[in-house]
Design a protein around this motif. Structure first.
Motif, PDB file in Angstrom:
ATOM      1  N   ILE A 190       0.832  -1.202   0.000  1.00 40.07           N
ATOM      2  CA  ILE A 190       0.000   0.000   0.000  1.00 40.07           C
ATOM      3  C   ILE A 190       0.861   1.244   0.000  1.00 40.07           C
ATOM      4  O   ILE A 190       0.586   2.235  -0.676  1.00 40.07           O
ATOM      5  N   VAL A 191       1.952   1.231   0.759  1.00 36.44           N
ATOM      6  CA  VAL A 191       3.032   2.223   0.724  1.00 36.44           C
ATOM      7  C   VAL A 191       4.325   1.460   0.950  1.00 36.44           C
ATOM      8  O   VAL A 191       4.314   0.324   1.434  1.00 36.44           O
ATOM      9  N   HIS A 192       5.448   2.073   0.624  1.00 36.07           N
ATOM     10  CA  HIS A 192       6.722   1.374   0.734  1.00 36.07           C
ATOM     11  C   HIS A 192       7.283   1.471   2.153  1.00 36.07           C
ATOM     12  O   HIS A 192       8.229   2.215   2.419  1.00 36.07           O
ATOM     13  N   ASN A 193       6.678   0.705   3.057  1.00 39.59           N
ATOM     14  CA  ASN A 193       7.201   0.602   4.416  1.00 39.59           C
ATOM     15  C   ASN A 193       6.778  -0.739   5.001  1.00 39.59           C
ATOM     16  O   ASN A 193       5.582  -1.026   5.108  1.00 39.59           O
ATOM     17  N   ARG A 194       7.769  -1.541   5.351  1.00 35.49           N
ATOM     18  CA  ARG A 194       7.504  -2.891   5.837  1.00 35.49           C
ATOM     19  C   ARG A 194       6.694  -2.873   7.127  1.00 35.49           C
ATOM     20  O   ARG A 194       5.810  -3.713   7.333  1.00 35.49           O
ATOM     21  N   HIS A 195       6.979  -1.946   8.027  1.00 35.83           N
ATOM     22  CA  HIS A 195       6.241  -1.869   9.289  1.00 35.83           C
ATOM     23  C   HIS A 195       4.760  -1.616   9.037  1.00 35.83           C
ATOM     24  O   HIS A 195       3.900  -2.270   9.633  1.00 35.83           O
ATOM     25  N   VAL A 196       4.462  -0.685   8.146  1.00 36.78           N
ATOM     26  CA  VAL A 196       3.064  -0.375   7.814  1.00 36.78           C
ATOM     27  C   VAL A 196       2.386  -1.599   7.213  1.00 36.78           C
ATOM     28  O   VAL A 196       1.263  -1.961   7.585  1.00 36.78           O
ATOM     29  N   VAL A 197       3.073  -2.239   6.269  1.00 31.24           N
ATOM     30  CA  VAL A 197       2.506  -3.415   5.609  1.00 31.24           C
ATOM     31  C   VAL A 197       2.238  -4.532   6.622  1.00 31.24           C
ATOM     32  O   VAL A 197       1.162  -5.146   6.622  1.00 31.24           O
ATOM     33  N   ASP A 198       3.202  -4.789   7.482  1.00 30.14           N
ATOM     34  CA  ASP A 198       3.034  -5.867   8.472  1.00 30.14           C
ATOM     35  C   ASP A 198       1.901  -5.562   9.450  1.00 30.14           C
ATOM     36  O   ASP A 198       1.161  -6.469   9.869  1.00 30.14           O
ATOM     37  N   THR A 199       1.764  -4.293   9.829  1.00 24.55           N
ATOM     38  CA  THR A 199       0.674  -3.904  10.736  1.00 24.55           C
ATOM     39  C   THR A 199      -0.680  -4.152  10.088  1.00 24.55           C
ATOM     40  O   THR A 199      -1.607  -4.682  10.724  1.00 24.55           O
ATOM     41  N   LEU A 200      -0.807  -3.821   8.801  1.00 22.15           N
ATOM     42  CA  LEU A 200      -2.067  -4.043   8.100  1.00 22.15           C
ATOM     43  C   LEU A 200      -2.313  -5.532   7.852  1.00 22.15           C
ATOM     44  O   LEU A 200      -3.458  -5.990   7.886  1.00 22.15           O
ATOM     45  N   LYS A 201      -1.243  -6.278   7.609  1.00 24.17           N
ATOM     46  CA  LYS A 201      -1.389  -7.732   7.472  1.00 24.17           C
ATOM     47  C   LYS A 201      -1.984  -8.337   8.738  1.00 24.17           C
ATOM     48  O   LYS A 201      -2.855  -9.215   8.687  1.00 24.17           O
TER      49      LYS A 201
END
Length: 316
Positions: A40-51
């Motif tokens: 969704i945006v280029h940040n692993r922390h953000v992606v993992d939180t949404l996962k």
């Protein structure tokens, strides 16, 4: 004792906030899972939180089950992807940053006006791929002034340029200069149309480096704007490092350093900035100050398609 100087502004921009809110609200409305094409945006922390909340990230639409809510990332997608989703009847929420969508519209208008379009950007970047797929007709991608010299175009051809939004006025100046020097009829968007967040963060880093001995940039390795912030620090003669969070801080970087400049890319949340400060504090005592800078008050509306999603049944 070291001083940490925080850039202002830093971190999340309005387009990133909007994209994350879209995923959160879709999950809240229909429940897990919802499917997101590309990060969704280029940040692993953000992606993992949404996962962890139930978002499923895929690279291609054929990975999305029939009828599943599908979200396009903030970087935008090609018309082919949009058509594929429509053909499958997927309920789509488009989280493309409005500033990226504006570039698509500008590009189409230039082509319709009979101009040859040049896209200034990085080959392979998702935003660039999406923009190339949004324009009917040939688009020439250039990433350096040298590439302008090899464009197979007549010198009197009417040229128009558009730019990847994660490039600032400073990033594009030399390429635009090469275009206007080579071709006799060149037009492009006003500099005010450059992504405000990119420009503001780069300007803040230049100011930061006037006062700091070294620069730390919080961001993901695949974040174009975060990498550019680190490069600016290097260009200004400061040791500059890109870290995903505090766990990547190398204590050796702090040796002999009195003042650390700290900023974050547009897709990095503030909690990761704070994790870097905590990591520094684990090595030495710290004072923290924020440089004077622009206060960003930009907000983007959420897409109406969110309101059309069916509300899941609530348990009393």
């Amino acid at each position: 004792m070291v001083k940490v100087l925080l850039a202002q502004p830093r971190g999340f921009c309005a387009g990133v906030i909007r994209a994350i809110d879209i995923v959160d609200q879709a999950l809240d409305r229909v429940g897990a899972p919802v499917y997101v094409r590309h990060e969704i945006v280029h940040n692993r922390h953000v992606v993992d939180t949404l996962k962890a909340k139930g978002a499923v990230f895929v690279e291609e639409l054929n990975e999305v089950p029939t009828g599943a809510v599908t979200i396009f990332s903030a970087h935008g997608v090609s018309r082919t992807v949009q058509a594929d989703a429509e053909a499958r009847g997927l309920p789509v929420i488009d989280a493309t940053c409005p500033l990226v969508s504006k570039v698509h519209i500008q590009g189409r208008r230039y082509v319709q006006a009979g101009r040859t379009l040049v896209l200034i950007g990085h080959a392979g970047h998702p935003e660039v791929e999406g923009t190339l797929g949004q324009i009917d007709g040939e688009v020439h991608l250039v990433g350096t002034p040298e590439e302008v010299e090899s464009l197979p175009l007549a010198l009197d051809a009417p040229i128009a340029y558009i730019t990847q939004t994660t490039l600032s006025v400073d990033d594009t100046r030399a390429i635009i200069g090469a275009l206007t020097a080579r071709f006799s009829d060149v037009t492009g968007p006003d500099t005010a149309d450059i992504c405000y967040a990119t420009q503001n963060r780069q300007s803040a880093v230049r100011e930061l480096c006037e006062h700091a001995d070294m620069l730390l940039v919080v961001g993901s390795p695949n974040s174009s704007n975060s990498n550019r912030l680190r490069e600016i620090g290097e260009e200004m003669g400061k040791p500059s490092f890109l870290v995903a969070d505090g766990s990547q801080l190398d204590p050796r970087w702090l040796e002999g350093v009195e003042t650390i400049g700290l900023t974050a890319g547009a897709s990095a949340p503030e909690e990761l900035v704070q994790s870097v400060i905590a990591a520094i504090r684990a090595v030495t005592s710290v004072t923290v100050e924020t440089l004077d800078g622009l206060e960003e008050n930009v907000q983007f509306r959420l897409p109406p398609a969110l309101d059309r999603l069916p509300q899941r049944a609530r348990v009393a």
